[in-house]
Design a protein around this motif. Sequence first.
Motif, PDB file in Angstrom:
ATOM      1  N   VAL A  77      56.638  55.496  28.918  1.00 14.84           N
ATOM      2  CA  VAL A  77      56.022  56.610  29.633  1.00 14.84           C
ATOM      3  C   VAL A  77      54.861  56.125  30.502  1.00 14.84           C
ATOM      4  N   GLU A  78      54.890  56.560  31.747  1.00  9.85           N
ATOM      5  CA  GLU A  78      53.776  56.383  32.670  1.00  9.85           C
ATOM      6  C   GLU A  78      53.332  57.777  33.094  1.00  9.85           C
ATOM      7  N   ALA A  79      52.092  58.143  32.806  1.00 16.48           N
ATOM      8  CA  ALA A  79      51.604  59.504  33.063  1.00 16.48           C
ATOM      9  C   ALA A  79      50.491  59.495  34.099  1.00 16.48           C
ATOM     10  N   LYS A  80      50.477  60.540  34.944  1.00 15.04           N
ATOM     11  CA  LYS A  80      49.460  60.658  35.981  1.00 15.04           C
ATOM     12  C   LYS A  80      49.004  62.107  36.090  1.00 15.04           C
ATOM     13  N   ALA A  81      47.701  62.269  36.356  1.00 18.04           N
ATOM     14  CA  ALA A  81      47.129  63.605  36.501  1.00 18.04           C
ATOM     15  C   ALA A  81      46.890  63.980  37.954  1.00 18.04           C
ATOM     16  N   HIS A  82      46.783  62.977  38.843  1.00 13.56           N
ATOM     17  CA  HIS A  82      46.579  63.279  40.258  1.00 13.56           C
ATOM     18  C   HIS A  82      47.203  62.172  41.099  1.00 13.56           C
ATOM     19  N   VAL A  83      47.509  62.493  42.336  1.00 12.42           N
ATOM     20  CA  VAL A  83      48.262  61.603  43.214  1.00 12.42           C
ATOM     21  C   VAL A  83      47.531  60.286  43.455  1.00 12.42           C
ATOM     22  N   GLY A  84      46.210  60.326  43.505  1.00  9.72           N
ATOM     23  CA  GLY A  84      45.449  59.112  43.764  1.00  9.72           C
ATOM     24  C   GLY A  84      45.713  57.991  42.777  1.00  9.72           C
ATOM     25  N   GLU A  85      46.136  58.340  41.561  1.00  9.75           N
ATOM     26  CA  GLU A  85      46.432  57.317  40.555  1.00  9.75           C
ATOM     27  C   GLU A  85      47.606  56.441  40.957  1.00  9.75           C
ATOM     28  N   MET A  86      48.450  56.942  41.852  1.00 10.32           N
ATOM     29  CA  MET A  86      49.591  56.150  42.288  1.00 10.32           C
ATOM     30  C   MET A  86      49.166  54.952  43.132  1.00 10.32           C
ATOM     31  N   CYS A  87      48.009  55.054  43.769  1.00  7.97           N
ATOM     32  CA  CYS A  87      47.548  53.998  44.668  1.00  7.97           C
ATOM     33  C   CYS A  87      46.818  52.921  43.871  1.00  7.97           C
ATOM     34  N   SER A  88      47.545  52.259  43.012  1.00  8.26           N
ATOM     35  CA  SER A  88      46.955  51.244  42.138  1.00  8.26           C
ATOM     36  C   SER A  88      46.615  49.992  42.934  1.00  8.26           C
ATOM     37  N   PRO A  89      45.594  49.259  42.521  1.00  8.62           N
ATOM     38  CA  PRO A  89      45.215  48.031  43.225  1.00  8.62           C
ATOM     39  C   PRO A  89      46.252  46.935  42.994  1.00  8.62           C
ATOM     40  N   PRO A  90      46.239  45.892  43.830  1.00  8.59           N
ATOM     41  CA  PRO A  90      47.157  44.765  43.636  1.00  8.59           C
ATOM     42  C   PRO A  90      46.896  44.068  42.312  1.00  8.59           C
ATOM     43  N   THR A  91      47.844  43.259  41.897  1.00  8.66           N
ATOM     44  CA  THR A  91      47.641  42.484  40.684  1.00  8.66           C
ATOM     45  C   THR A  91      46.434  41.572  40.840  1.00  8.66           C
ATOM     46  N   GLY A  92      45.649  41.465  39.763  1.00  5.00           N
ATOM     47  CA  GLY A  92      44.488  40.582  39.763  1.00  5.00           C
ATOM     48  C   GLY A  92      44.741  39.312  38.974  1.00  5.00           C
ATOM     49  N   ALA A  93      46.012  38.970  38.794  1.00 10.51           N
ATOM     50  CA  ALA A  93      46.380  37.809  37.990  1.00 10.51           C
ATOM     51  C   ALA A  93      45.975  36.505  38.673  1.00 10.51           C
ATOM     52  N   SER A  94      45.906  35.443  37.879  1.00 10.84           N
ATOM     53  CA  SER A  94      45.618  34.112  38.418  1.00 10.84           C
ATOM     54  C   SER A  94      46.768  33.673  39.327  1.00 10.84           C
ATOM     55  N   GLN A  95      46.553  32.587  40.047  1.00  5.46           N
ATOM     56  CA  GLN A  95      47.561  32.137  41.009  1.00  5.46           C
ATOM     57  C   GLN A  95      48.894  31.841  40.325  1.00  5.46           C
ATOM     58  N   ALA A  96      48.861  31.142  39.196  1.00  2.97           N
ATOM     59  CA  ALA A  96      50.101  30.803  38.501  1.00  2.97           C
ATOM     60  C   ALA A  96      50.796  32.060  37.985  1.00  2.97           C
ATOM     61  N   SER A  97      50.022  32.960  37.394  1.00  3.63           N
ATOM     62  CA  SER A  97      50.603  34.200  36.885  1.00  3.63           C
ATOM     63  C   SER A  97      51.098  35.075  38.027  1.00  3.63           C
ATOM     64  N   ARG A  98      50.352  35.079  39.123  1.00  2.20           N
ATOM     65  CA  ARG A  98      50.748  35.877  40.276  1.00  2.20           C
ATOM     66  C   ARG A  98      52.117  35.419  40.810  1.00  2.20           C
ATOM     67  N   ARG A  99      52.341  34.113  40.788  1.00  2.66           N
ATOM     68  CA  ARG A  99      53.616  33.587  41.276  1.00  2.66           C
ATOM     69  C   ARG A  99      54.776  34.094  40.423  1.00  2.66           C
ATOM     70  N   ARG A 100      54.573  34.107  39.103  1.00  2.00           N
ATOM     71  CA  ARG A 100      55.625  34.590  38.206  1.00  2.00           C
ATOM     72  C   ARG A 100      55.856  36.087  38.407  1.00  2.00           C
ATOM     73  N   ILE A 101      54.765  36.830  38.541  1.00  6.51           N
ATOM     74  CA  ILE A 101      54.872  38.272  38.773  1.00  6.51           C
ATOM     75  C   ILE A 101      55.618  38.547  40.078  1.00  6.51           C
ATOM     76  N   THR A 102      55.219  37.849  41.133  1.00  9.69           N
ATOM     77  CA  THR A 102      55.843  38.070  42.435  1.00  9.69           C
ATOM     78  C   THR A 102      57.329  37.735  42.402  1.00  9.69           C
ATOM     79  N   ASP A 103      57.682  36.644  41.736  1.00 10.11           N
ATOM     80  CA  ASP A 103      59.096  36.267  41.632  1.00 10.11           C
ATOM     81  C   ASP A 103      59.907  37.354  40.941  1.00 10.11           C
ATOM     82  N   ASN A 104      59.369  37.909  39.866  1.00  4.87           N
ATOM     83  CA  ASN A 104      60.101  38.937  39.128  1.00  4.87           C
ATOM     84  C   ASN A 104      60.132  40.265  39.875  1.00  4.87           C
ATOM     85  N   LEU A 105      59.061  40.593  40.583  1.00  5.63           N
ATOM     86  CA  LEU A 105      59.082  41.800  41.398  1.00  5.63           C
ATOM     87  C   LEU A 105      60.078  41.667  42.545  1.00  5.63           C
TER      88      LEU A 105
END
Length: 204
Positions: A77-105
Amino acid sequence: MNDRWSSLEDPIEAKLGGNVQWRSPLSGDDYAEYRDGEFLDIVDLGHLRSDLADFWPSRGPQWDALGVGPKGQVILVEAKAHVGEMCSPPTGASQASRRRITDNLNACAQLLGAREGHADWSRHFYQIANRLAHLRFLRERGVDAYLVLVNFLNDREMGGPSTPEAWEAAYQVAFHVLGLSKRHPLSRYIVDVYPDVATMRGQE
């Protein structure tokens, strides 16, 4: 999740064919919300811990609620109370983790048929994107998993929408940016729910 709320639960149970057993957040567990391997344990999928660790870096999505359906379906479940919550910031992961995240996305975007030139899923509507990626992760491993998007109506304190149509328009924009059409290979496993806060408060 601790008190019956028909406008929240009825659409989910109609989709799954029976009652849902909610595993979190529960009053007896201090309303804890879970992520990473712990969320797998909560829904009896602890055997996938190593797979998840390979798939996604630590501090992945923290699920607003988790449950198990009448036929063993896993409910995220992902729950939201207002539309602004949809505008989440980019991932703040480290460079190595970001690469894995980006590959899977990127792999998830390709699987879902995202059109060429779509926005970077790690930077735009990242929260929605990583929830889709985790739904894909479970289903590719044979888990009958569903992503429930709980979109609250009439939450005056948060200034949230009063109609499902307002939420639907916001999601239409988000999915357009992500390059997704309304129908894609995972859409049948996504449940949109619109519980009315005003109605629930009137029952108290």
